[in-house]
Each structure stands twice: as structure tokens, then as C-alpha cells.
Design an enzyme around this catalytic site. Sequence first.
Site, PDB file in Angstrom:
ATOM      1  CE  LYS A  52      -3.825  -2.466   2.369  1.00  0.00           C
ATOM      2  NZ  LYS A  52      -4.636  -2.994   3.390  1.00  0.00           N
ATOM      3  CD  GLN A  96      -3.560  -4.279   6.497  1.00  0.00           C
ATOM      4  OE1 GLN A  96      -3.524  -3.444   5.958  1.00  0.00           O
ATOM      5  NE2 GLN A  96      -3.578  -5.612   5.903  1.00  0.00           N
ATOM      6  CG  ASP A 119      -9.676  -0.536   5.048  1.00  0.00           C
ATOM      7  OD1 ASP A 119      -9.264  -1.077   3.956  1.00  0.00           O
ATOM      8  OD2 ASP A 119      -8.933  -0.672   6.160  1.00  0.00           O
TER       9      ASP A 119
HETATM   10  N1  GUN Z   1      -6.355  -6.994   6.217  1.00  0.00           N
HETATM   11  C1  GUN Z   1      -6.738  -7.836   5.031  1.00  0.00           C
HETATM   12  N2  GUN Z   1      -7.382  -7.009   3.976  1.00  0.00           N
HETATM   13  C2  GUN Z   1      -7.446  -5.941   4.528  1.00  0.00           C
HETATM   14  C3  GUN Z   1      -8.080  -4.427   4.103  1.00  0.00           C
HETATM   15  O1  GUN Z   1      -8.416  -4.658   2.859  1.00  0.00           O
HETATM   16  N3  GUN Z   1      -8.007  -3.548   4.882  1.00  0.00           N
HETATM   17  C4  GUN Z   1      -7.654  -3.676   6.343  1.00  0.00           C
HETATM   18  N4  GUN Z   1      -7.621  -2.632   7.158  1.00  0.00           N
HETATM   19  N5  GUN Z   1      -7.079  -4.958   6.954  1.00  0.00           N
HETATM   20  C5  GUN Z   1      -6.945  -5.846   5.707  1.00  0.00           C
END
Ligand code: GUN
Length: 291
Positions: A52, A96, A119
Site C-alpha cells: 500500500k 490493518q 477501507d
Molecule cells: N487485512 C486484509 N485485507 C485488509 C484490508 O483491505 N484492510 C484492512 N484494514 N485490513 C486488511
Amino acid sequence: MQLIDGKEVAAALRREIAAEVEKMVADGGRAPHLVAILVGNDGASQTYVGHKEKCCGEVGFRSTVLRLPEQTTEEELLAEIARLNADDLVDGFIVQLPLPRHISEQRVIEAIDPRKDVDGFHPVNTGRMISSLPSYLPATPDGILSLLRYYRIETAGKHCVVIGRSNIVGRPMANLLSQKGWDCTVTITHSRTRNLKEVVASADIVIAALGKAEFVTADMVKPGAVVIDVGITRVPSDKTKSGWKLLGDVKFDEVAPKCSFITPVPGGVGPMTIISLMKNTLKAARREIYG
Ligand code: GUN
């Protein structure tokens, strides 16, 4: 059969976002700023957050990663979230997942200001999405919609079968595809569905999001169907340098010849999810959803 190339679509959308950011900055604005909170030492989470961060750099965003120790208390994490909610120089942020077991993911998600919830996990954003109001869409369903759009795949009136009912993939995907503009007739199937094979075999579009490696076999797929594979299961392999490989929820080799379109794993849906996060962050910086 046409292979849906998620890497190609992601690269095209990344270039579009980068051009938008360049324009914003040239017009005297500041670059969008995304913050990721990473609690603890989960290996996969560190990799995802790294991806990211890299993508933010590629599109010209500012990015910050807050790394907090495994022992961080829920109270400390909530205090950090409150600080980011109030920081005008932070457009959007994510926490996350998964979090260490002593922290409630639901309390954490609900503490995020919906205006900064890029998200799209906060119930306010979920509720707005279900009501067809502007909202931050969850990354995987939005990434799949981008693939369908890019390849001009016809959806109106088609029977779409979604396998899996998770909060972040199956249910939002089913809801979005049933909305105006996509106009699918949608069936959600799950572990308690009867005659699952027959239901999937009646689909024009299959979204496999149950998290079971190679679950969808050729006998479950109608000739000419569109198959979107959301699964990513790591299995040991003696053929790769890393010692493991990724398998999707679809038995690709036998299903692909029957399809009109299919996504591979890796290189299908996966690369699209980060792009959706970038799209949401750009919307956040522009105050597009909440004004
Ligand atoms: N863990 C796995 N995929 C995601 C996501 O799209 N966002 C977040 N915050 N955690 C994750």
C-alpha cells in the site's frame, strides 16, 4: 476464453489516479495523505502495508505507516484513532486487520470517522452503500466492479452467484451487483446452501469468495460463464523459490477452457484491491462523499 489481467487494469487505473494527483498539486492543492496503522508483527500484514505504501508513492500520495507494538492496548489504539480523526492533514486512514486478539476489531472500526474510513468498513459506509448513497466501497468488491467495467462485461439481467457471505467481500459484492447500473439477479451461497453445485452451474457470473482452495470445479461452471476468483490460499510448493504458492478458490486449469472470462490467481482480483484504496483516498482528499 479471455484472461482478465488485473495487473494491466491496475496499472491503467494507477496512471489515471497519478494524473489526477498531479493536477491537484499543480492547482495549488496538497497531495492526498493516507495513514496505515499496523499493530504487531503479522508477516502478511507487514507485506500488505508495504504494498500500500509503495502504491501511494507511485500515484503521488503522501503515506505514513504507524507501527505499534503487539502489546498496544485497545485504549491506546483508540486514542491514536481519535488523533487521526482530528488531524486535518490526514485525509483517510486504515487499521490493518487482523488485530492482536486482545483488541476488539469492531470497536476499532466503529471508532474511525466514517469520513476517513477509506477501507469502507464502518457501518455508516456499509449502510450508505446498501442505500445506494455515495460511500467508500470495500476494496475487493470495488476492484471486481472495475474489472467488469474495464472488460465491458455485460451484467444487466444476468444471474450472478456469489459463493461466500463475508462482511467485506461476499455480501457487499452481492448487494452492489444487484443495484441499478449493474442490474444482476443475484444469489448468495454459503456453507449451508443446499444443491450448491447446481446453483453455481446456473450462473452467468460466478464470484468465488469462500476461501477454499480449488473449490470450484469444471462441472460447476456453465459454458460461457464469467468466473471471478477472490481466493488466495497459500500452499507449500517445491516448485517455487519461496517454498509456497497461491491457489484461488477455482480449479483454474479445468475451469478456464469453459469460461468467456476468468481471473487468474495471482494477477486477477488481487492487484485491484490496492487501487480501490487509492480511489477512496483520492475521494477523501476531495471531500467527495461527505462534502
Ligand atoms: N487485512 C486484509 N485485507 C485488509 C484490508 O483491505 N484492510 C484492512 N484494514 N485490513 C486488511
